[in-house]
Design a protein around this motif. Sequence first.
Motif, PDB file in Angstrom:
ATOM      1  N   GLN A 115      64.006  78.007  37.463  1.00  0.00           N
ATOM      2  CA  GLN A 115      63.805  76.710  38.104  1.00  0.00           C
ATOM      3  C   GLN A 115      63.132  75.750  37.132  1.00  0.00           C
ATOM      4  OE1 GLN A 115      61.018  76.647  41.404  1.00  0.00           O
ATOM      5  NE2 GLN A 115      62.101  74.949  42.369  1.00  0.00           N
ATOM      6  N   GLU A 116      63.741  74.589  36.923  1.00  0.00           N
ATOM      7  CA  GLU A 116      63.174  73.544  36.085  1.00  0.00           C
ATOM      8  C   GLU A 116      63.160  72.242  36.874  1.00  0.00           C
ATOM      9  OE1 GLU A 116      65.260  75.571  32.222  1.00  0.00           O
ATOM     10  OE2 GLU A 116      66.262  74.856  34.023  1.00  0.00           O
ATOM     11  N   THR A 135      58.044  71.044  34.526  1.00  0.00           N
ATOM     12  CA  THR A 135      57.635  72.343  35.050  1.00  0.00           C
ATOM     13  C   THR A 135      58.841  73.266  35.057  1.00  0.00           C
ATOM     14  OG1 THR A 135      55.982  71.290  36.461  1.00  0.00           O
ATOM     15  CG2 THR A 135      56.615  73.536  37.023  1.00  0.00           C
ATOM     16  N   GLY A 146      60.022  77.758  35.444  1.00  0.00           N
ATOM     17  CA  GLY A 146      59.663  79.154  35.561  1.00  0.00           C
ATOM     18  C   GLY A 146      59.571  79.808  34.193  1.00  0.00           C
ATOM     19  N   ASN A 150      56.637  82.451  37.856  1.00  0.00           N
ATOM     20  CA  ASN A 150      55.447  81.610  37.774  1.00  0.00           C
ATOM     21  C   ASN A 150      55.758  80.338  36.994  1.00  0.00           C
ATOM     22  OD1 ASN A 150      53.664  83.151  39.259  1.00  0.00           O
ATOM     23  ND2 ASN A 150      52.849  84.253  37.488  1.00  0.00           N
ATOM     24  N   ASP A 151      55.400  79.204  37.577  1.00  0.00           N
ATOM     25  CA  ASP A 151      55.641  77.917  36.921  1.00  0.00           C
ATOM     26  C   ASP A 151      54.775  77.774  35.680  1.00  0.00           C
ATOM     27  OD1 ASP A 151      57.579  76.939  38.638  1.00  0.00           O
ATOM     28  OD2 ASP A 151      56.122  76.020  39.993  1.00  0.00           O
ATOM     29  N   ASN A 170      50.360  79.949  38.034  1.00  0.00           N
ATOM     30  CA  ASN A 170      51.251  78.795  38.088  1.00  0.00           C
ATOM     31  C   ASN A 170      50.583  77.574  37.456  1.00  0.00           C
ATOM     32  OD1 ASN A 170      53.746  79.501  39.721  1.00  0.00           O
ATOM     33  ND2 ASN A 170      52.147  80.230  41.096  1.00  0.00           N
ATOM     34  N   SER A 178      51.688  73.482  36.981  1.00  0.00           N
ATOM     35  CA  SER A 178      52.743  72.558  37.402  1.00  0.00           C
ATOM     36  C   SER A 178      52.238  71.122  37.459  1.00  0.00           C
ATOM     37  CB  SER A 178      53.295  72.982  38.768  1.00  0.00           C
ATOM     38  OG  SER A 178      52.289  72.869  39.762  1.00  0.00           O
TER      39      SER A 178
END
Length: 327
Positions: free
Chosen positions: A217-218, A232, A234, A241-242, A266, A268
């Motif tokens: 995930q971006e 941010t 993964g 974890n971001d 995380n 972010s």
Amino acid sequence: MAYITNVVVTMFLVLLFSCSKNNLGNNSNGSTPVTVQKPPALKGRLVFHSYSCYGCNDSKLFMLDFSTGVLTQINIGWNIDNCMNADFSPDGKYIVFMGTDKVSGNWDVYLWQVNSAAQPVNLTAALGASSRDEDPKFSNSGTRIVFKHNGHLAEMDLSGNITRSITSGSGEESMPYYIYDDSKILYAEGGGAGSDIYMVDKNGVSTKTEASLPNIQEYYPIAKDSVSFLYTGGLSATNANDQIFRGFYDSNKIAQYLPFNEPSANYSDPYPCNDEYVFLSSTRTGTKGGYDLYLADIKTGNIWSLNVYNLNVNSVNEELGSCYNPN
């Protein structure tokens, strides 16, 4: 082949960073301690939101004045619930944000003059109750606002008049942000591990992929300067974890994994501060709530809780979506 190369390089940076941290010395839980040296002196203001949980609909807006150290909840008395994702105008005189009307419950975009006693102006009320309007950001000229309108990107003036529709595809676009000269807009498209970052001309004609590793995930792109942006993403396909990266408009450059990140927590919602620092939210060990606000050095990895500027910034709630203006 490009995807495989990016994954290999990214994981190399993660391993290299992990080794360097071990050489510096971690505490027993694997988290680097908050920097003990004196934090940088700042001027200007930071706006951010705080809520008890994502679906609790109780988000509040706060503003921290670095010159005085005063923290203020600014949405008291407003006829708006769930205020969040605020953005300063370039001159620091206004903020634009999203919230829900207390009567209709509809998501709208609002404009507020900083320190004004007046209610914020609902810029999207005329679009009707069936319109869902979110994620507003000022242009660098201060004369336009890009936002998410019914799942796609649009631009309006400061009176709420839509001046152009930017995207209209089958996917859902969100989190738009103007680059340094307002000619293009960064944004995220997709959900979960399928979320990637793109850049589109304001007229919507040309789109370029900026961050799109498979199964990662971006999201949350924020322009930093004329050559780069923060976002941010993964850590890997097996560690969601971001973490915070510095991406580059030049597709030949590999995104930088910034040195304050930790694979066990995380990191972010980055926002640049001067050339050296970035504001961020993190769940790292020692937070007062789930996410706390921090200031980190992009080059050295030094990191400070924003409670060093005011003891009440971080709380048992989640502090997220910070935006800084030096004026």
